[in-house]
Design a protein around this motif. Structure first.
Motif, PDB file in Angstrom:
ATOM      1  N   LEU A  25      -3.479 -19.716 -27.551  1.00 13.39           N
ATOM      2  CA  LEU A  25      -2.105 -18.905 -27.032  1.00 13.39           C
ATOM      3  C   LEU A  25      -2.498 -17.959 -26.207  1.00 13.39           C
ATOM      4  O   LEU A  25      -1.785 -17.719 -25.184  1.00 13.39           O
ATOM      5  N   ALA A  26      -3.846 -17.653 -25.971  1.00 13.15           N
ATOM      6  CA  ALA A  26      -4.403 -16.855 -24.803  1.00 13.15           C
ATOM      7  C   ALA A  26      -4.049 -17.449 -23.728  1.00 13.15           C
ATOM      8  O   ALA A  26      -3.431 -16.857 -22.565  1.00 13.15           O
ATOM      9  N   ILE A  27      -4.593 -18.587 -23.698  1.00 13.22           N
ATOM     10  CA  ILE A  27      -4.416 -19.317 -22.359  1.00 13.22           C
ATOM     11  C   ILE A  27      -3.022 -19.642 -21.871  1.00 13.22           C
ATOM     12  O   ILE A  27      -2.447 -19.447 -20.650  1.00 13.22           O
ATOM     13  N   VAL A  28      -2.080 -19.897 -22.985  1.00  8.49           N
ATOM     14  CA  VAL A  28      -0.473 -20.146 -22.652  1.00  8.49           C
ATOM     15  C   VAL A  28       0.005 -18.916 -22.006  1.00  8.49           C
ATOM     16  O   VAL A  28       0.856 -18.926 -21.047  1.00  8.49           O
ATOM     17  N   SER A  29      -0.605 -17.752 -22.634  1.00  4.84           N
ATOM     18  CA  SER A  29      -0.251 -16.557 -21.939  1.00  4.84           C
ATOM     19  C   SER A  29      -0.512 -16.049 -20.650  1.00  4.84           C
ATOM     20  O   SER A  29       0.179 -15.546 -19.882  1.00  4.84           O
ATOM     21  N   LEU A  30      -1.738 -16.349 -20.412  1.00  7.76           N
ATOM     22  CA  LEU A  30      -2.620 -15.675 -19.180  1.00  7.76           C
ATOM     23  C   LEU A  30      -2.399 -16.434 -18.026  1.00  7.76           C
ATOM     24  O   LEU A  30      -2.412 -16.054 -16.889  1.00  7.76           O
ATOM     25  N   VAL A  31      -2.095 -17.556 -18.123  1.00 10.18           N
ATOM     26  CA  VAL A  31      -1.980 -18.477 -17.082  1.00 10.18           C
ATOM     27  C   VAL A  31      -0.730 -18.389 -16.125  1.00 10.18           C
ATOM     28  O   VAL A  31      -0.745 -17.907 -14.732  1.00 10.18           O
ATOM     29  N   PRO A  32       0.382 -18.108 -16.811  1.00 11.05           N
ATOM     30  CA  PRO A  32       1.492 -17.875 -15.882  1.00 11.05           C
ATOM     31  C   PRO A  32       1.446 -16.369 -15.105  1.00 11.05           C
ATOM     32  O   PRO A  32       1.456 -16.130 -14.121  1.00 11.05           O
ATOM     33  N   SER A  33       1.019 -15.437 -15.806  1.00 12.60           N
ATOM     34  CA  SER A  33       0.873 -14.208 -15.185  1.00 12.60           C
ATOM     35  C   SER A  33      -0.173 -13.956 -14.179  1.00 12.60           C
ATOM     36  O   SER A  33      -0.164 -13.362 -13.137  1.00 12.60           O
ATOM     37  N   ILE A  34      -1.279 -14.694 -14.485  1.00 14.53           N
ATOM     38  CA  ILE A  34      -2.514 -14.727 -13.441  1.00 14.53           C
ATOM     39  C   ILE A  34      -2.174 -15.283 -12.102  1.00 14.53           C
ATOM     40  O   ILE A  34      -2.291 -14.863 -10.983  1.00 14.53           O
ATOM     41  N   ILE A  35      -1.296 -16.653 -12.211  1.00 13.80           N
ATOM     42  CA  ILE A  35      -0.751 -17.188 -10.993  1.00 13.80           C
ATOM     43  C   ILE A  35       0.174 -16.304 -10.350  1.00 13.80           C
ATOM     44  O   ILE A  35       0.059 -16.078  -9.130  1.00 13.80           O
ATOM     45  N   LEU A  36       1.170 -15.796 -10.975  1.00 14.85           N
ATOM     46  CA  LEU A  36       1.917 -14.826 -10.259  1.00 14.85           C
ATOM     47  C   LEU A  36       1.385 -13.741  -9.621  1.00 14.85           C
ATOM     48  O   LEU A  36       1.483 -13.181  -8.491  1.00 14.85           O
ATOM     49  N   GLY A  37       0.288 -12.875 -10.410  1.00 16.46           N
ATOM     50  CA  GLY A  37      -0.473 -11.887  -9.896  1.00 16.46           C
ATOM     51  C   GLY A  37      -1.069 -12.098  -8.632  1.00 16.46           C
ATOM     52  O   GLY A  37      -1.050 -11.476  -7.720  1.00 16.46           O
ATOM     53  N   VAL A  38      -1.752 -13.461  -8.699  1.00 18.11           N
ATOM     54  CA  VAL A  38      -2.432 -13.597  -7.629  1.00 18.11           C
ATOM     55  C   VAL A  38      -1.619 -13.922  -6.307  1.00 18.11           C
ATOM     56  O   VAL A  38      -1.999 -13.715  -5.175  1.00 18.11           O
ATOM     57  N   LEU A  39      -0.575 -14.660  -6.575  1.00 16.20           N
ATOM     58  CA  LEU A  39       0.435 -14.825  -5.413  1.00 16.20           C
ATOM     59  C   LEU A  39       0.716 -13.758  -4.675  1.00 16.20           C
ATOM     60  O   LEU A  39       0.998 -13.693  -3.560  1.00 16.20           O
ATOM     61  N   VAL A  40       1.064 -12.563  -5.340  1.00 16.42           N
ATOM     62  CA  VAL A  40       1.530 -11.452  -4.647  1.00 16.42           C
ATOM     63  C   VAL A  40       0.188 -10.122  -4.259  1.00 16.42           C
ATOM     64  O   VAL A  40       0.549  -9.168  -4.486  1.00 16.42           O
ATOM     65  N   GLN A  41      -0.964 -10.818  -4.511  1.00 18.78           N
ATOM     66  CA  GLN A  41      -2.014 -10.183  -4.355  1.00 18.78           C
ATOM     67  C   GLN A  41      -1.848  -8.994  -3.236  1.00 18.78           C
ATOM     68  O   GLN A  41      -2.353  -8.014  -3.235  1.00 18.78           O
ATOM     69  N   LYS A  42      -1.242  -9.483  -2.172  1.00 19.00           N
ATOM     70  CA  LYS A  42      -1.281  -8.545  -0.974  1.00 19.00           C
ATOM     71  C   LYS A  42      -0.355  -7.260  -1.478  1.00 19.00           C
ATOM     72  O   LYS A  42      -0.700  -6.081  -0.396  1.00 19.00           O
ATOM     73  N   HIS A  43       0.504  -7.173  -2.288  1.00 19.86           N
ATOM     74  CA  HIS A  43       1.104  -6.008  -2.638  1.00 19.86           C
ATOM     75  C   HIS A  43       0.608  -5.470  -3.717  1.00 19.86           C
ATOM     76  O   HIS A  43       1.169  -4.583  -4.417  1.00 19.86           O
ATOM     77  N   LEU A  44      -0.928  -5.752  -4.109  1.00 19.21           N
ATOM     78  CA  LEU A  44      -1.394  -5.264  -5.232  1.00 19.21           C
ATOM     79  C   LEU A  44      -1.334  -3.679  -5.390  1.00 19.21           C
ATOM     80  O   LEU A  44      -1.398  -2.924  -6.319  1.00 19.21           O
ATOM     81  N   VAL A  45      -2.178  -3.232  -4.264  1.00 22.90           N
ATOM     82  CA  VAL A  45      -2.274  -1.858  -4.203  1.00 22.90           C
ATOM     83  C   VAL A  45      -0.989  -1.167  -4.476  1.00 22.90           C
ATOM     84  O   VAL A  45      -1.076  -0.028  -5.066  1.00 22.90           O
ATOM     85  N   ARG A  46      -0.215  -1.394  -3.804  1.00 23.57           N
ATOM     86  CA  ARG A  46       1.247  -0.538  -3.928  1.00 23.57           C
ATOM     87  C   ARG A  46       1.779  -0.908  -5.378  1.00 23.57           C
ATOM     88  O   ARG A  46       2.163   0.267  -5.876  1.00 23.57           O
ATOM     89  N   GLY A  47       1.549  -2.238  -5.919  1.00 26.46           N
ATOM     90  CA  GLY A  47       1.934  -2.115  -7.521  1.00 26.46           C
ATOM     91  C   GLY A  47       1.195  -1.416  -8.437  1.00 26.46           C
ATOM     92  O   GLY A  47       1.573  -0.643  -9.215  1.00 26.46           O
TER      93      GLY A  47
END
Lengths: 277, 364, 312
Positions: A247-269
């Motif tokens: 279940l952890a894998i099911v939950s964390l995979v999508p949010s990690i992918i999204l998060g890494v995709l918008v990495q350059k906005h991370l500081v602002r976020g």
């Protein structure tokens, strides 16, 4: 000119420290991933099984169906996406007003920001009572509204920072060109803010997707989200390791992918726009 | 086409007054340049005319119609911004046509108007590019095209050339002048560059600290500045200011420069001030020439001065002299100069020089 | 003039709608834009808070029917509860430990990665991953790694130390606290890292070059160049982390359940237990208000000072 500059080598200590830290970051992720495909018999093995000989998907099946993980997943998707759309659209409008008209002076923007730092426990007790009174307890709508509000500081402040760094003159040109205020906002400011809106949406989504406390209190059997499903594994000491990991894998995979995709906005976020990324 | 009448205009930001009671009449078809140092209120004034800033007091009328509470879109004005303000997500064609589309003009008419404007500005080859794919000068043309295509009754320019390099700036200055000749719509142009103001304007409005310091035709302001501020602002190299006193000697009226020579004032250039009054003599480089004949020309004063240093520009050479406590610059023919340290006789044309009261800084 | 004619003098294609007052519609517009957000916050955040003021002074308890007025009894019960006071200390202790370790570790890693080299982008991408994971899962993952007898941690320690290690990481003091700190540090060090890295990379390189030419090195450079440059970032990162750390709940819920006994109760966890396990809602609300006021003091003093220069 450059000849006297000593070429910089990366010192060995530095490599070792970075490697150790990477191992620290990756170890739990690896262990969760491996546990999720490990046959149950391997749990107790000494020495531990670092990689299973016979990987299995049974835990995913059990987690999704026997423990209603699928229902949690679907609820999480519905609630997170709806709350994200609401929060970002409402938040963007407010951010635009704050950034362009300084609406309400510093008080209004600070008031919104302060919502981010209120302890959730102080809000959740009376919210729980009110939700019970009006029938929003354990409903999708109740969760969507709660998540919309709880992510508003993020979307408002991220967009506030974004609009402030956009030149005003483009909207002014549109006004002179013949647009109404709405027209200038809709056909000029919004398209230009699109990258910021996407980034704000991703951070809002991740915040909803990973939230636990509100969901724990405001839902039970109907609108429960993915993170709350983990409660089911608490009482069985260890027997459900595979399911929990799956279940952890099911939950964390999508949010990690999204998060890494918008990495350059991370500081602002992370800083709600206080620091430019 | 429209005239612009401004009466008692105020614009306040909190306790700061950016524009303090401006009255201004701009006749139909005139090219007016608002000029002044940064912070003088010229941009604010322009933006209130566009409707981008609310006014705090007074009245603005365009074409006889009071527009105080009118939205920018209803004022039928076009504006060219300092940073061009091209919509980055639209092609050049859509940038130019956007204003017409916003006003719900039928597409075929938009197309024909956009094409006509593009032809006029020589940007037909760029129509399907995005703003970031074209050069600074081309962006400026597109921005002007976007204004022209609307055929507004009033053009507003907010420092449109300040982001261009010097060469392109000269070129675009010419284009704007030609544009005004061709369409002869009323234009109001803001700049801090006095050369732009001088070359473009039918009339210059020189502002300082939120009020109009002087307005008039460029050469009038240049030759007859009302104050030392105007005199110092217009002209490059700058006017030199020499302080001194009015002294009457044996019937002749002279200015005794501080620690310097006495200059007899010519007939017709004698101001009506008391003897002994502190005055300022404003001298432009072209008011000083190298003496030729045996005596000073009529209206001029002859004096000897030592060349401190020379600044050749190619076509002319600027020579700096010490005169009393001040340094004064003269404009010479390129080769007709002398050497630093050399004493040369100079003719100072007092009938063209300006005189100001030292106390009020106003022309006398 | 020919050009002007080509463009056309036709003004009829441009409808000229005149609204009476642009000022008024602008003013309405800006308030209209903020209205939905403000209403939502009022309904979901402010109204409940106001409602809870009533709850404070009555008896709202699912175990006792009715809502009798009880005055300050709820406050009294909370304040005199030793577990509540203990939970405040646990919260402070965990917050200080978490934030301090995360700051130092984050700063260290950020300094190691401040200069560009091959593979740096990938390393940064890996380091920030924990930020996108639910704290519940973080707790779950560390429980898997640490828990006796299934987790591999004790086995690895035994191999390293050469004798058998049987630590109950989630049940024995002080290891349960260490486990909680490790999980929190794992999740939030990247937060410090990302902000401090942004600060470090924003320092203009010529500053360092000047220092190098002046013969200043090492510690001096760090103290007199690096720290002053990123001081605002440090303040910001610490403040944001601090305000989040004091709500610590999720990992405790999953990893220790507050136990053994009430040993790892943070204030949030204590209030949750009083309110939603024992259903003494009024008493929990009283405690929440005390906690809220303490938090507000921190917000007003820290955040306001911090964000004011940025807002300019």
């Amino acid at each position: 000119m450059a000849s006297w500059v000593r070429p910089r080598r990366i010192p060995i200590v530095r490599i070792v420290v970075i490697a150790l830290f990477l191992a620290f970051v990756l170890a739990p992720l690896y262990w969760v991933a491996i546990t999720s495909i490990k046959p149950s018999d391997d749990y107790l093995a000494v020495p531990p099984v670092w990689f299973p000989d016979a990987p299995t998907m049974v835990h995913y099946e059990a987690a999704l169906f026997a423990y209603r993980g699928l229902q949690g997943l679907i609820n999480s998707i519905i609630i997170s996406i709806s709350a994200t759309i609401l929060s970002v659209s409402v938040g963007t409008l407010m951010a635009y007003s704050l950034a362009r008209f300084n609406t309400g002076g510093q008080h209004l923007s600070f008031w919104v920001l302060s919502q981010r730092f209120l302890p959730p426990i102080a809000i959740i007790l009376p919210l729980f009572l009110n939700y019970r009174l009006v029938g929003l307890q354990d409903t999708h709508v109740g969760m969507i509204v709660a998540y919309t509000v709880f992510t508003l500081p993020v979307s408002v402040w991220m967009m506030f920072a974004y609009f402030r760094q956009m030149p005003r003159s483009l909207e002014e040109a549109a006004l002179v060109d013949g647009c109404t205020r709405w027209g200038a906002l809709w056909s000029v400011a919004m398209p230009l803010a699109a990258p910021g809106i996407v980034a704000a949406a991703v951070f809002t989504f991740i915040a909803c997707w990973t939230e636990f406390f509100f969901a724990l209190v405001l839902t039970s059997r109907n609108a429960f989200t993915l993170p709350t499903v983990f409660r089911a594994f608490l009482s069985f000491q260890g027997a459900q390791y595979g399911e929990a990991s799956a279940l952890a894998i099911v939950s964390l995979v999508p949010s990690i992918i999204l998060g890494v995709l918008v990495q350059k906005h991370l500081v602002r976020g992370l800083t709600l726009g206080a620091v430019r990324g | 086409m429209a005239d612009v009448k401004i009466k008692g205009l105020y614009k306040r930001y909190g306790s700061f007054e950016a524009v303090r009671g401006i009255d201004l009449d701009i006749p139909d078809g005139e090219f007016t340049v608002l000029v002044g140092p940064s912070g003088c209120g010229k941009s604010t004034l322009l933006r209130t005319i566009a409707g981008l800033e609310e006014i705090s007091g007074g009245e603005i009328a365009i074409g006889g119609e009071v527009v105080n509470d009118m939205r920018p879109r209803d004022r039928d004005v076009a504006m060219v911004f300092q940073d061009y303000a091209l919509y980055p997500h639209m092609t050049v064609r859509n940038n130019i046509g956007f204003g017409l589309k916003a006003r719900k003009m039928p597409q075929p008419e938009i197309d024909s108007r956009v094409d006509a404007a593009a032809t006029m500005l020589g940007i037909t080859a760029l129509m399907d590019r995005l703003p970031r794919q074209i050069s600074g000068g081309q962006r400026q043309r597109v921005a002007i095209g976007r204004a022209v295509v609307r055929n507004p009754r009033l053009f507003l320019f907010d420092e449109p050339l300040s982001n261009l390099d010097a060469q392109l700036r000269d070129e675009m200055r010419g284009e704007i002048k030609r544009l005004h000749r061709d369409i002869s719509t009323t234009m109001i142009y803001v700049t801090h560059d006095q050369i732009e103001a001088m070359t473009l304007a039918d009339r210059i409005v020189l502002m300082r600290d939120g009020v109009i310091e002087q307005e008039g035709a460029p050469l009038d302001l240049f030759e007859r500045p009302a104050t030392t501020f105007v005199a110092g602002f217009l002209g490059s190299p700058k006017m030199t200011f020499l302080s001194g006193r009015m002294v009457r000697v044996e019937g002749a009226v002279t200015i005794a420069l501080d620690d310097g020579p006495r200059l007899p004032l010519p007939e017709g250039r004698i101001p009506d001030v008391a003897d002994g009054r502190a005055v300022i003599l404003g001298v432009r480089p072209e008011h000083i020439s190298r003496a030729t004949g045996p005596a000073a020309a009529p209206g001029s004063a002859r004096l000897d001065a030592v060349i401190e240093f020379l600044q050749p520009t190619g076509s002319r050479t600027y020579a700096t002299f010490r005169l009393g406590r001040a340094q004064v610059m003269a404009e010479f023919e390129a080769h007709d100069t002398g050497r630093p340290g050399e004493t040369v006789p100079l003719d100072l044309n007092l009938s063209r020089a300006s005189m100001f009261d030292a106390a009020t800084q106003r022309a006398i | 003039m020919a050009h002007a004619a080509a463009i056309g003098d036709n003004r009829s294609g441009m409808p000229q709608r005149r609204l009476p007052s642009a000022k008024k519609s602008d003013r309405q517009f800006k308030w209209l834009l903020v209205t939905p957000a403000v209403l939502l916050i009022l309904a979901i955040s402010i109204y409940p808070l106001v409602f809870s003021i009533w709850v404070l002074f009555v008896n709202y308890d699912f175990q006792i029917p009715g809502h009798a007025f009880v005055g300050l009894k709820n406050f009294q019960q909370v304040v005199t509860d030793p577990v509540f006071r203990y939970s405040l200390w646990v919260t402070v202790a965990l917050t200080v430990a978490n934030v301090a370790i995360e700051f130092l570790l984050g700063l260290g890693i950020a300094m190691l990665l401040a200069k560009s080299f091959r593979g740096r982008g990938l390393i940064i991408s890996i380091i920030i991953v924990p930020l996108f994971i639910s704290p519940v899962i973080v707790g779950q993952a560390w429980a898997l790694l640490l828990q006796r007898p299934f987790g591999p941690t004790n086995y690895l320690l035994s191999q390293l130390l050469g004798h058998e290690v049987t630590i109950g990481w989630l049940t024995e003091f002080p290891f349960n606290f260490i486990a909680l700190v490790v999980a929190d540090v794992w999740q939030w060090t990247p937060f410090m890292f990302v902000i401090l890295l942004a600060g470090l990379t924003a320092i203009p390189p010529h500053v360092y070059e000047a220092a190098e030419l002046d013969g200043v090195g090492g510690w001096q450079v760090f103290r007199h160049i690096t720290v002053p440059h990123i001081a605002p970032m440090m303040m910001l990162a610490i403040t944001f982390r601090l305000l989040d750390a004091i709500r610590m709940f999720d990992t405790i819920f999953i990893m220790t359940g507050g136990g053994p006994g009430t040993q790892t109760y943070t204030t949030s966890f204590y209030l949750y237990t009083i309110g939603f396990a024992q259903f003494h809602l009024s008493r929990a609300t009283a405690g929440a208000w005390i906690f809220l006021v303490l938090t507000l003091l921190v917000i007003v003093f820290l955040v306001r000072r911090l964000l004011k220069p940025e807002a300019k």
